[in-house]
Design a protein around this motif. Structure first.
Motif, PDB file in Angstrom:
ATOM      1  N   UNK A 371       0.894  -1.298  -0.001  1.00  0.00           N
ATOM      2  CA  UNK A 371       0.055  -0.029   0.103  1.00  0.00           C
ATOM      3  C   UNK A 371       0.909   1.233  -0.204  1.00  0.00           C
ATOM      4  N   UNK A 372       2.132   1.068  -0.217  1.00  0.00           N
ATOM      5  CA  UNK A 372       3.050   2.336  -0.100  1.00  0.00           C
ATOM      6  C   UNK A 372       3.240   2.933  -1.542  1.00  0.00           C
ATOM      7  N   UNK A 373       2.855   2.314  -2.731  1.00  0.00           N
ATOM      8  CA  UNK A 373       3.064   2.806  -3.993  1.00  0.00           C
ATOM      9  C   UNK A 373       1.819   2.933  -4.658  1.00  0.00           C
ATOM     10  N   UNK A 374       1.267   3.848  -5.088  1.00  0.00           N
ATOM     11  CA  UNK A 374       0.190   3.975  -5.859  1.00  0.00           C
ATOM     12  C   UNK A 374      -0.024   3.088  -6.933  1.00  0.00           C
ATOM     13  N   UNK A 375      -1.198   2.536  -7.256  1.00  0.00           N
ATOM     14  CA  UNK A 375      -1.249   1.376  -8.321  1.00  0.00           C
ATOM     15  C   UNK A 375      -0.585   1.937  -9.684  1.00  0.00           C
ATOM     16  N   UNK A 376      -0.590   3.247  -9.958  1.00  0.00           N
ATOM     17  CA  UNK A 376      -0.392   3.473 -11.390  1.00  0.00           C
ATOM     18  C   UNK A 376       1.248   3.732 -11.318  1.00  0.00           C
ATOM     19  N   UNK A 377       1.727   3.721 -10.174  1.00  0.00           N
ATOM     20  CA  UNK A 377       3.169   3.797 -10.360  1.00  0.00           C
ATOM     21  C   UNK A 377       4.157   2.457  -9.850  1.00  0.00           C
ATOM     22  N   UNK A 378       3.211   1.291  -9.610  1.00  0.00           N
ATOM     23  CA  UNK A 378       4.052   0.227  -9.128  1.00  0.00           C
ATOM     24  C   UNK A 378       4.926  -0.199 -10.130  1.00  0.00           C
ATOM     25  N   UNK A 379       5.031   0.148 -11.434  1.00  0.00           N
ATOM     26  CA  UNK A 379       5.874  -0.360 -12.403  1.00  0.00           C
ATOM     27  C   UNK A 379       7.198   0.233 -12.342  1.00  0.00           C
ATOM     28  N   UNK A 380       7.219   1.345 -11.448  1.00  0.00           N
ATOM     29  CA  UNK A 380       8.690   1.918 -11.103  1.00  0.00           C
ATOM     30  C   UNK A 380       9.430   0.911 -10.222  1.00  0.00           C
ATOM     31  N   UNK A 381       8.745  -0.125  -9.604  1.00  0.00           N
ATOM     32  CA  UNK A 381       9.383  -1.177  -8.658  1.00  0.00           C
ATOM     33  C   UNK A 381      10.056  -2.177  -9.538  1.00  0.00           C
ATOM     34  N   UNK A 382      11.224  -2.254 -10.092  1.00  0.00           N
ATOM     35  CA  UNK A 382      11.746  -3.094 -11.100  1.00  0.00           C
ATOM     36  C   UNK A 382      12.229  -4.328 -10.229  1.00  0.00           C
ATOM     37  N   UNK A 383      12.522  -4.032  -8.901  1.00  0.00           N
ATOM     38  CA  UNK A 383      12.881  -5.070  -7.954  1.00  0.00           C
ATOM     39  C   UNK A 383      11.820  -6.261  -8.125  1.00  0.00           C
ATOM     40  N   UNK A 384      10.526  -5.839  -7.839  1.00  0.00           N
ATOM     41  CA  UNK A 384       9.253  -6.715  -7.818  1.00  0.00           C
ATOM     42  C   UNK A 384       8.874  -7.075  -9.300  1.00  0.00           C
ATOM     43  N   UNK A 385       8.482  -6.011 -10.091  1.00  0.00           N
ATOM     44  CA  UNK A 385       7.930  -5.994 -11.230  1.00  0.00           C
ATOM     45  C   UNK A 385       8.710  -6.675 -12.116  1.00  0.00           C
ATOM     46  N   UNK A 386      10.187  -6.540 -12.139  1.00  0.00           N
ATOM     47  CA  UNK A 386      10.780  -7.471 -13.027  1.00  0.00           C
ATOM     48  C   UNK A 386      11.690  -8.392 -12.482  1.00  0.00           C
ATOM     49  N   UNK A 387      12.378  -8.240 -11.313  1.00  0.00           N
ATOM     50  CA  UNK A 387      13.224  -9.237 -10.551  1.00  0.00           C
ATOM     51  C   UNK A 387      12.344 -10.451 -10.121  1.00  0.00           C
ATOM     52  N   UNK A 388      11.650 -10.267  -9.287  1.00  0.00           N
ATOM     53  CA  UNK A 388      11.015 -11.144  -8.777  1.00  0.00           C
ATOM     54  C   UNK A 388       9.770 -11.893  -9.658  1.00  0.00           C
TER      55      UNK A 388
END
Length: 659
Positions: A371-388
């Motif tokens: 709940x810390x990152x807005x839904x439309x900005x979660x793609x900025x989290x490359x560690x989760x979105x790409x890495x994991x």
């Protein structure tokens, strides 16, 4: 004709007002309601000033008296029944007041104009028994809204319950503008009571008056910031001495720093979220470009401010049990031992101390996963979105995973008023999102004046931040500092390793997150390098999870989307942190090296990239520190380098794309 009940005595009215004042002091919800009402009155005041600028007479804020059929006719003023003053035409502002107060239907004589209506005070009442007449707090300027029928009852004293007989049924109302309202008499020993006219307007930027003696010490001093906000200074009185005097002096210094604004700031980008809500891809690109260059960005009004109190009910709604065990940072303990200020307790313990004016506490890293990152900005989290998310098919999770890899994707903060967080950077190289949900925050980022320096010099300049008051002259010579005021709903995003201080002048609930991004890893590498050297001085929390995510991000590269931008310095930083991982263990963290099923492939891919583009790690580090032309001091610490040729990268990593 029914018998009219007598009006309440002046003694009962005064007693009701005293009760009202006492309740206002004791009930935080009532204090907040009153504050919102005062803000509304301020808007009315601005409207009156606008009327004055247009050459119209301002409506008076004095209470108007309504005449009932039993009113003493000797109090009437000649000319008042005709709607004219001294035989002349009534001023527009006075006509407007009369229109608002005369909410019941009137009975004009045939052929008369609406401007000269004489209220009928002798005939039957046209106002139903359950309808009230608008009071003085309901007056509004004529440009704001037309008078409504039925009227809106005054809410000024709606919460007061007075054991009196019901008021008499009123007839059509006559406004008596010439007779001022006088408060009921009271003795000199009586406490001051609120006037029944409009409550005196207060400064919306005054964050101190309502909490002094209630949420913070009655001995608290105040300071006015360059933005115009007035806040308390930290204060805990022990034996007649403020044991937080150093914090108070630091806040006083910070208050003099310039307020960040869109026109003058070269380090913080200011945007209003509503201008970008329909363009999420462009918004993410803007954020990426800003952070890549070592700047910060603030999104104003990302969410609508909440009208809520920080209490058990609110936190239960957010998913936090009152019995949840937490680590509470205590400012009094911090004055004794700066490195270990924590006390064990529960959410309930923290909230119980919220109304202790001689206690200042806060909670860091309260889990708020997802709940810390807005839904439309979660793609900025490359560690989760790409890495994991995109590597577990090639390399399933088989080993123990540090929970911070996922818990730091969302956390929350709880603060009592008067908490100062001194300059530091957030550990383990993550981007920081922070959003104020309840309460306001003063966020003070610091930026190097000259980023073309070595990492060793950068570490030396960083250590200056550990004692702001003693080193302020040298700090000002090497760092730019500015204040970003975070209102409820604002989101602030800063790159990895960003030095910042924070001051929380009111009780506060904030949420945020840390994440890794392939475009900002040169900032992450520098931050983790400093953590490994002087982390116990320069960060407020130690994390040791990033290597697991960094290995996953390397494994993602052979199958990376063409839309993923890759720059030379972040890629060199990523490969270096994987190959020489032992050099980036933070001071105080576990130095034991753990081999995972992702370690071997991540090392192989990292070495292949270094060899293909730069021959060896030494050459790559030379390009990383001094630029491609290898001239010493030519490369800015903030610069991401050039874009990597994706065709060349595909050739380099082709051996790792098989099934």
């Amino acid at each position: 004709m029914p018998i009219q009940p007598s009006e309440p005595s002046q003694t009962k009215v005064a007693e009701a007002k005293r009760t009202w004042r006492h309740a206002k002091k004791q009930d935080p919800a009532e204090a907040e309601r009153l504050r919102l009402q005062q803000n509304e009155h301020k808007r009315i005041s601005r409207a009156r000033r606008k009327l004055a600028q247009q050459g119209l007479q301002q409506p008076s804020a004095k209470r108007r008296r309504a005449v009932t059929p039993d009113a003493d006719s000797s109090h009437s003023v000649p000319g008042s029944l005709s709607g004219n003053t001294a035989g002349g035409e009534e001023p527009p502002a006075k006509r407007h007041q009369a229109a608002i107060c005369n909410v019941g239907p009137s009975h004009p004589a045939p052929g008369s104009s609406s401007a000269n209506v004489t209220p009928d005070t002798n005939g039957p009442s046209d106002i139903p028994d359950d309808q009230t007449v608008a009071g003085p707090s309901d007056l509004i300027p004529d440009h704001a809204a037309p008078p409504v029928n039925p009227p809106v009852p005054s809410r000024l004293f709606s919460h007061i319950s007075v054991a009196t007989e019901p008021p008499p049924i009123t007839r059509d109302v006559e406004v008596m503008t010439e007779l001022p309202y006088a408060d009921p008499p009271h003795s000199e020993n009586d406490p001051a009571v609120p006037s029944t006219s409009l409550i005196p307007l207060v400064d919306a930027k005054d964050l101190a008056t309502d909490i002094i003696g209630f949420k913070v010490s009655a001995h608290s001093e105040t300071v006015k910031w360059s933005s115009g906000f007035t806040t308390v200074l930290p204060c805990i009185r022990k034996d007649g001495v403020n044991i937080c005097q150093d914090d108070a002096d630091t806040v006083r210094y910070l208050s003099k720093l310039p307020e960040s604004n869109p026109e003058s700031s070269s380090h913080v980008v200011h945007i209003h979220h509503s201008d970008w809500i329909s363009r999420p891809v462009e918004l993410r690109d803007l954020i990426s470009q800003t952070l890549r260059e070592g700047k910060c960005i603030v999104l104003r009004a990302l969410e609508k401010p909440q009208a809520a109190r920080l209490d058990l009910d609110y936190l239960e709604d957010q998913g936090f049990s009152q019995f949840m065990r937490v680590s509470i940072h205590d400012v009094e303990e911090r004055t004794r031992d700066y490195t270990h200020p924590q006390l064990e307790g529960t959410i309930e313990d923290f909230l119980r101390n919220l109304c202790d004016p001689n206690c200042i506490q806060f909670i860091l890293d309260l889990p708020y996963t997802g709940r810390g990152i807005p839904d439309h900005l979660r793609q900025l989290d490359h560690g989760i979105a790409h890495g994991w998310n995109q590597t577990t098919t090639d390399y399933p999770i088989q080993d123990k995973v540090h929970p911070d890899n996922f818990l730091l994707n969302g956390w929350s903060l709880l603060h009592q008023p008067g908490v100062l967080t001194n300059f530091h950077h957030d550990s383990d190289g993550g981007v920081t999102f922070v959003q104020s949900v309840l309460g306001k925050k003063k966020w003070i980022p610091a930026f190097l004046r000259n980023p073309n320096i070595s990492r060793t010099k950068f570490t030396e300049l960083s250590l200056l931040m550990t004692n702001l008051l003693a080193n302020h002259a040298e700090i000002e010579a090497n760092w730019n500092m500015e204040v970003v005021t975070l209102q409820e709903g604002d989101l602030f995003i800063q790159p990895p390793g960003q030095y910042h201080a924070a001051y929380t002048p009111t009780e506060s609930f904030a949420k945020g997150a840390h994440c890794l991004n392939l475009e900002f890893l040169h900032h992450s590498e520098l931050s983790r390098f400093v953590d490994a050297k002087k982390g116990h001085f320069l960060t407020n929390q130690v994390h040791e999870h990033s290597l697991e995510t960094l290995e996953r991000m390397v494994i993602y590269l052979p199958r990376a989307s063409c839309r993923t931008r890759l720059f030379t310095r972040p890629i060199i930083a990523l490969c270096t942190m994987v190959i020489d991982s032992h050099k980036y263990v933070a001071v105080g963290a576990n130095k034991k090296k753990t081999l995972r099923n992702t370690t071997k492939p991540a090392l192989a891919i990292s070495r292949a990239i270094i060899k293909y583009f730069w021959k060896d790690l030494e050459t790559a580090n030379s390009v990383y520190r001094f630029g491609s032309d290898k001239r010493r001091s030519s490369q800015s610490l903030m610069h991401p380098g050039e874009l990597i040729d994706r065709k060349e990268l595909a050739i380099c990593l082709k051996p790792f794309t098989g099934f």
